[in-house]
Write a protein that holds these residues in place. Sequence first.
Motif, PDB file in Angstrom:
ATOM      1  N   UNK A 290      14.112   0.809 -16.400  1.00 28.00           N
ATOM      2  CA  UNK A 290      13.420   2.215 -16.407  1.00 28.00           C
ATOM      3  C   UNK A 290      12.715   2.840 -15.760  1.00 28.00           C
ATOM      4  N   UNK A 291      12.827   1.398 -14.334  1.00 26.42           N
ATOM      5  CA  UNK A 291      11.293   1.924 -13.210  1.00 26.42           C
ATOM      6  C   UNK A 291      12.515   1.910 -12.401  1.00 26.42           C
ATOM      7  N   UNK A 292      11.277   2.225 -10.900  1.00 32.21           N
ATOM      8  CA  UNK A 292      12.391   2.705  -9.441  1.00 32.21           C
ATOM      9  C   UNK A 292      10.680   2.665  -8.630  1.00 32.21           C
ATOM     10  N   UNK A 293      10.950   2.623  -7.944  1.00 32.30           N
ATOM     11  CA  UNK A 293       9.792   2.523  -7.090  1.00 32.30           C
ATOM     12  C   UNK A 293      10.218   3.601  -5.721  1.00 32.30           C
TER      13      UNK A 293
ATOM     14  N   UNK B 100       0.642  -1.202  -0.454  1.00 36.32           N
ATOM     15  CA  UNK B 100      -0.360  -0.199   0.386  1.00 36.32           C
ATOM     16  C   UNK B 100       0.630   1.862  -0.019  1.00 36.32           C
ATOM     17  N   UNK B 101       0.706   1.841  -0.945  1.00 37.19           N
ATOM     18  CA  UNK B 101       1.389   4.000  -0.175  1.00 37.19           C
ATOM     19  C   UNK B 101       2.617   3.520  -1.482  1.00 37.19           C
ATOM     20  N   UNK B 102       2.643   2.460  -2.212  1.00 36.23           N
ATOM     21  CA  UNK B 102       4.091   2.061  -3.283  1.00 36.23           C
ATOM     22  C   UNK B 102       3.702   2.168  -4.603  1.00 36.23           C
ATOM     23  N   UNK B 103       4.678   2.994  -5.784  1.00 36.62           N
ATOM     24  CA  UNK B 103       3.932   3.243  -6.996  1.00 36.62           C
ATOM     25  C   UNK B 103       5.284   2.561  -7.322  1.00 36.62           C
ATOM     26  N   UNK B 104       4.944   2.592  -8.847  1.00 36.36           N
ATOM     27  CA  UNK B 104       6.588   2.592  -9.414  1.00 36.36           C
ATOM     28  C   UNK B 104       6.413   3.048 -10.397  1.00 36.36           C
TER      29      UNK B 104
ATOM     30  N   UNK C  52       3.832  10.880  -0.217  1.00 35.41           N
ATOM     31  CA  UNK C  52       3.818  12.285  -1.061  1.00 35.41           C
ATOM     32  C   UNK C  52       5.088  12.320  -2.011  1.00 35.41           C
ATOM     33  N   UNK C  53       5.615  11.590  -2.700  1.00 37.48           N
ATOM     34  CA  UNK C  53       6.774  11.467  -3.443  1.00 37.48           C
ATOM     35  C   UNK C  53       6.657  11.212  -5.018  1.00 37.48           C
ATOM     36  N   UNK C  54       5.462  10.712  -5.328  1.00 36.76           N
ATOM     37  CA  UNK C  54       4.767  10.076  -6.931  1.00 36.76           C
ATOM     38  C   UNK C  54       3.889  11.365  -7.108  1.00 36.76           C
ATOM     39  N   UNK C  55       3.589  11.986  -6.100  1.00 33.45           N
ATOM     40  CA  UNK C  55       1.953  12.400  -6.711  1.00 33.45           C
ATOM     41  C   UNK C  55       3.636  14.054  -6.989  1.00 33.45           C
ATOM     42  N   UNK C  56       4.432  14.673  -5.458  1.00 34.04           N
ATOM     43  CA  UNK C  56       5.357  15.634  -6.166  1.00 34.04           C
ATOM     44  C   UNK C  56       5.679  15.393  -7.084  1.00 34.04           C
TER      45      UNK C  56
ATOM     46  N   UNK D 298      19.025   7.245  -7.813  1.00 35.00           N
ATOM     47  CA  UNK D 298      20.916   5.833  -8.441  1.00 35.00           C
ATOM     48  C   UNK D 298      19.473   4.772  -7.827  1.00 35.00           C
ATOM     49  N   UNK D 299      18.772   4.086  -6.872  1.00 38.32           N
ATOM     50  CA  UNK D 299      18.791   2.770  -6.405  1.00 38.32           C
ATOM     51  C   UNK D 299      17.515   2.433  -6.846  1.00 38.32           C
ATOM     52  N   UNK D 300      17.319   1.418  -7.146  1.00 41.62           N
ATOM     53  CA  UNK D 300      15.854   0.762  -7.627  1.00 41.62           C
ATOM     54  C   UNK D 300      14.318   1.923  -7.189  1.00 41.62           C
ATOM     55  N   UNK D 301      14.074   1.683  -5.495  1.00 37.73           N
ATOM     56  CA  UNK D 301      13.818   2.336  -4.317  1.00 37.73           C
ATOM     57  C   UNK D 301      14.016   3.189  -4.102  1.00 37.73           C
ATOM     58  N   UNK D 302      13.077   4.539  -4.319  1.00 35.38           N
ATOM     59  CA  UNK D 302      13.936   5.812  -3.391  1.00 35.38           C
ATOM     60  C   UNK D 302      12.900   5.884  -2.153  1.00 35.38           C
TER      61      UNK D 302
END
Length: 168
Positions: free
Chosen positions: A99-102, A79-83, A107-111, A131-135
Amino acid sequence: MQLSQASAEKIIKDMGMDDMPLQVFCPTAHQVPSDWFQQYRSALHRFMQSLTDSVEELAFMNLTQDEFMDLVTGRALPKNMSVRMRIPMTWGGAIHPDNMFMCATFPHSQNIDRFILGQTGCETIWLPAPAKKIYIPAHTAGGGDGGNATEDRLAQMAAQIAASRGME
């Protein structure tokens, strides 16, 4: 309004992501393939499975064992995670796990959406480039409730999954 590197970094900082690297990009419209959704779902599944090498970042997310297993087996995002796509498909970004990161949806994806959309019509834009797959912003990466034990448990689970896939 065309942003300079300094102004782009200030906007990102004001959004609470001052450690988010940015890359300059010249957007050009590209045709998205008609089967993009099937390609995306396949790439998303592979991306999620590849997260077994991101145990340190996963430990900071305070996932339950079920959420962790659902994520690294490609069944479901927590929940609350976006790729996100590093380079949007409409600008030629590949439909590929590289070409993906999570990141957190709020607020991060919306920002990130607000940041990119605020540059609409510019000749060059600044794209977030973690730099990484997960921010996970550095100021929130102080550790979860489980501390090192959580990271150790997730590392063991990730190693077992990688071994079962022949990825050791």
